[in-house]
Design an enzyme around this catalytic site. Structure first.
Site, PDB file in Angstrom:
ATOM      1  N   LYS A 151       0.832  -1.211   0.000  1.00  0.00           N
ATOM      2  CA  LYS A 151       0.000   0.000   0.000  1.00  0.00           C
ATOM      3  C   LYS A 151       0.866   1.261   0.000  1.00  0.00           C
ATOM      4  CE  LYS A 151      -3.079   3.052   0.446  1.00  0.00           C
ATOM      5  NZ  LYS A 151      -4.063   3.382  -0.568  1.00  0.00           N
ATOM      6  N   CYS A 173      -3.362  11.229   0.827  1.00  0.00           N
ATOM      7  CA  CYS A 173      -2.684   9.937   0.660  1.00  0.00           C
ATOM      8  C   CYS A 173      -1.294  10.107   0.077  1.00  0.00           C
ATOM      9  CB  CYS A 173      -3.528   9.054  -0.249  1.00  0.00           C
ATOM     10  SG  CYS A 173      -5.264   9.062   0.225  1.00  0.00           S
TER      11      CYS A 173
HETATM   12  N1  SAJ Z   1      -1.317  14.753  -9.485  1.00  0.00           N
HETATM   13  C1  SAJ Z   1      -0.453  15.462 -10.309  1.00  0.00           C
HETATM   14  N2  SAJ Z   1      -0.075  14.909 -11.498  1.00  0.00           N
HETATM   15  C2  SAJ Z   1      -0.520  13.689 -11.904  1.00  0.00           C
HETATM   16  C3  SAJ Z   1      -1.393  12.955 -11.059  1.00  0.00           C
HETATM   17  C4  SAJ Z   1      -1.774  13.516  -9.856  1.00  0.00           C
HETATM   18  O1  SAJ Z   1      -0.025  16.585  -9.975  1.00  0.00           O
HETATM   19  O2  SAJ Z   1      -0.153  13.257 -13.001  1.00  0.00           O
HETATM   20  C5  SAJ Z   1      -1.706  15.333  -8.189  1.00  0.00           C
HETATM   21  C6  SAJ Z   1      -3.217  15.570  -8.062  1.00  0.00           C
HETATM   22  O3  SAJ Z   1      -3.584  16.796  -8.661  1.00  0.00           O
HETATM   23  C7  SAJ Z   1      -3.386  15.578  -6.554  1.00  0.00           C
HETATM   24  C8  SAJ Z   1      -2.373  14.539  -6.093  1.00  0.00           C
HETATM   25  O4  SAJ Z   1      -1.445  14.394  -7.156  1.00  0.00           O
HETATM   26  O5  SAJ Z   1      -3.054  16.831  -5.994  1.00  0.00           O
HETATM   27  C9  SAJ Z   1      -2.965  13.191  -5.730  1.00  0.00           C
HETATM   28  O6  SAJ Z   1      -3.973  12.816  -6.652  1.00  0.00           O
HETATM   29  P1  SAJ Z   1      -4.127  11.344  -7.243  1.00  0.00           P
HETATM   30  O7  SAJ Z   1      -5.267  11.340  -8.169  1.00  0.00           O
HETATM   31  O8  SAJ Z   1      -2.832  10.876  -7.789  1.00  0.00           O
HETATM   32  O9  SAJ Z   1      -4.352  10.428  -5.963  1.00  0.00           O
HETATM   33  P2  SAJ Z   1      -5.378  10.459  -4.701  1.00  0.00           P
HETATM   34  O10 SAJ Z   1      -4.611  11.031  -3.547  1.00  0.00           O
HETATM   35  O11 SAJ Z   1      -6.676  11.045  -5.034  1.00  0.00           O
HETATM   36  O12 SAJ Z   1      -5.574   8.864  -4.487  1.00  0.00           O
HETATM   37  C10 SAJ Z   1      -4.429   8.029  -4.321  1.00  0.00           C
HETATM   38  C11 SAJ Z   1      -4.529   6.822  -5.276  1.00  0.00           C
HETATM   39  N3  SAJ Z   1      -3.258   6.110  -5.299  1.00  0.00           N
HETATM   40  C12 SAJ Z   1      -2.637   5.814  -6.459  1.00  0.00           C
HETATM   41  O13 SAJ Z   1      -3.070   6.154  -7.538  1.00  0.00           O
HETATM   42  C13 SAJ Z   1      -1.386   5.021  -6.352  1.00  0.00           C
HETATM   43  C14 SAJ Z   1      -5.656   5.898  -4.823  1.00  0.00           C
HETATM   44  O14 SAJ Z   1      -5.700   4.727  -5.619  1.00  0.00           O
HETATM   45  C15 SAJ Z   1      -5.469   5.525  -3.345  1.00  0.00           C
HETATM   46  O15 SAJ Z   1      -6.509   4.669  -2.882  1.00  0.00           O
HETATM   47  C16 SAJ Z   1      -5.474   6.798  -2.534  1.00  0.00           C
HETATM   48  O16 SAJ Z   1      -4.358   7.613  -2.964  1.00  0.00           O
HETATM   49  C17 SAJ Z   1      -5.340   6.431  -1.066  1.00  0.00           C
HETATM   50  O17 SAJ Z   1      -6.354   6.502  -0.359  1.00  0.00           O
HETATM   51  O18 SAJ Z   1      -4.260   5.999  -0.648  1.00  0.00           O
END
Ligand code: SAJ
Length: 434
Positions: free
Chosen positions: A214, A268
């Protein structure tokens, strides 16, 4: 289908616990939802989801209506217990597992032989073993997997949640699950529970491995976003549009660079990598560096905005988006919020914030000189337009309306250089900076 568990108690009815509880109830399980927040419990018993997630309201209403989901503030006996409570970071960036310990204390008195206890909260490595010790200390009359892996009264497993906010209900069912029992028998029992609603694979391992899986998933994403963010910082320094670089590099068959942004937010990705760093600080160099790059990104964006603002007498700055990512209303731990707050505090100009997913600014901003307005009005008045969140609503904005503005697009949402400037030299804002 005969259910392996006719009743399940879900401890913690937040972003993970509530969708899980409602989904289980939808499969015919009697679900007892437990939360220490009486307001959340009342709302759920009235058939309302107290958090925003597409379609969640609908399934909570239906689960409560059928009588299969009931919320309470104290645990009651059940066949299985799923713990889905928060694990925040302490000030020193070490993990706080106090809520898990509190959940263990709360369920210990109602445990009985044959029960399964599952931990879903993101946890430092070794927490499931601690959970077992906490329960054992309070219930010396019961046997645990560490006493007897084959015959113990209580089975315990770590099965992390992996659902993406905004797509939780679909991902809850479709994603593969990692099942980390304290013994193979614990894993088998946990697998039987998830089979009730999971269509993805249920992959069995041990608890410590599942805990690390995780953490590494979110650290993987953080490191990859940091790479994109570092490219965008380098691009700004050398006068190259990093979004264009990434778009072209991603045509290579083995390159898949993520999207730069104003920083990494949410609860997360910006948190969990620190759990790995904390586990062996001297050896988590890359993971720490990625965190630092992503944490430094809001300051970099603020620097760019300030540089542009210094060219205007009384700059009006439109900040588009406050949420931590696209198409959600969650403003907590959002780099966009951090940027807008810093601009307002630093009196960099008149700040107009646009966030189509909320009706009012959060309390933290109430005293700051920031006004929440619609996109039309903000763009009309602005000298500088800063795109902070790639909400779908902002995709529709007529680029011609931006032609006489200085623009900073932190998400690369507007491919407007193609319409306005095909030379690849960037936007008017970018040209003005050089
Ligand atoms: N972000 C970027 N560039 C990207 C992708 C995301 O800047 O290319 C930023 C987003 O804008 C945001 C942050 O990263 O600020 C996080 O967003 P996210 O969509 O990557 O992830 P979360 O935090 O919404 O959800 C994550 C997910 N983990 C992964 O994709 C590995 C989700 O599957 C998990 O269940 C969740 O964390 C968790 O609860 O741990």
């Amino acid at each position: 289908m005969k259910l392996p568990f006719s009743s399940v108690a879900v401890i913690g009815l937040g972003y993970v616990g509530l969708p899980t509880a409602a989904t289980l109830a939808g499969r015919g399980v009697e679900v007892i939802g437990v939360d220490v927040n009486p307001k959340a419990v009342d709302a759920i018993n009235q058939g309302q989801a107290h958090i925003v997630e597409p379609e969640l309201d609908l399934i909570v209403r239906s689960a409560v209506k059928t009588g299969r989901l009931r919320a309470v503030t104290k645990p009651e006996p059940a066949g299985a217990f799923i713990i889905a409570v928060p694990t925040p970071l302490k000030r020193d960036r070490s993990p706080d597992i106090g809520y898990i310990e509190a959940a263990a204390k709360a369920i210990a008195p109602v445990l009985g032989p044959g029960n399964l206890v599952i931990l879903e909260s993101t946890s430092p490595i070794g927490t499931t073993e601690k959970l077992c010790r906490w329960l054992k200390a309070r219930r010396p009359d019961l046997t645990f997997p560490t006493d007897d892996p084959h015959e113990a009264d209580i089975a315990i497993a770590y099965c992390p949640e992996r659902v993406l906010p905004g797509q939780m209900l679909r991902e809850l069912v479709e994603n593969d699950r990692i099942i980390g029992g304290l013994s193979p028998r614990c894993s088998e029992r946990a697998r039987a529970l998830y089979r009730i609603f999971v269509q993805g694979e249920c992959l069995v391992t041990n608890a410590r491995t599942a805990e690390m899986v995780k953490l590494c998933e979110n650290a993987f994403r953080d490191v990859n976003i940091a790479f994109a963010n570092e490219l965008s910082i380098l691009g700004d320094k050398v006068g190259v549009d990093a979004n264009e670089v990434i778009r072209l590099a991603n045509h290579h068959p083995r390159v898949r660079i993520l999207q730069p942004g104003p920083g990494v937010g949410g609860h997360c990705i910006a948190v969990d990598p620190w759990f790995l760093v904390d586990s062996a600080p001297a050896f988590a160099k890359l993971i720490r560096a990625a965190r630092e790059v992503n944490d430094s990104k809001p300051a970099h964006v603020i620097g760019r905005i300030k540089a542009l603002a210094s060219r205007f007498k009384k700059p009006v700055i439109a900040c588009l988006g406050l949420a931590f990512k696209a198409d959600i209303d969650d403003l907590r731990n959002s780099p966009a919020m951090e940027i807008v707050e810093q601009l307002a505090r630093g009196k960099v100009g008149e700040i107009l914030a646009v966030e189509p997913h909320v009706d009012a600014l959060p309390a933290a901003m109430a005293r700051l000189p920031v006004r929440l307005v619609g996109a039309e009005q903000a763009i009309e008045r602005a000298d500088i337009v800063v795109l902070l969140v790639d909400h779908d609503a902002f995709r529709e904005i007529d680029r011609d309306r931006l032609l006489d503005k200085a623009v900073i697009d932190t998400r690369g949402l507007w491919r407007w250089r193609r319409r306005v400037d095909t030379s690849g030299h960037g936007t008017r804002g970018a040209r003005r900076r050089r």
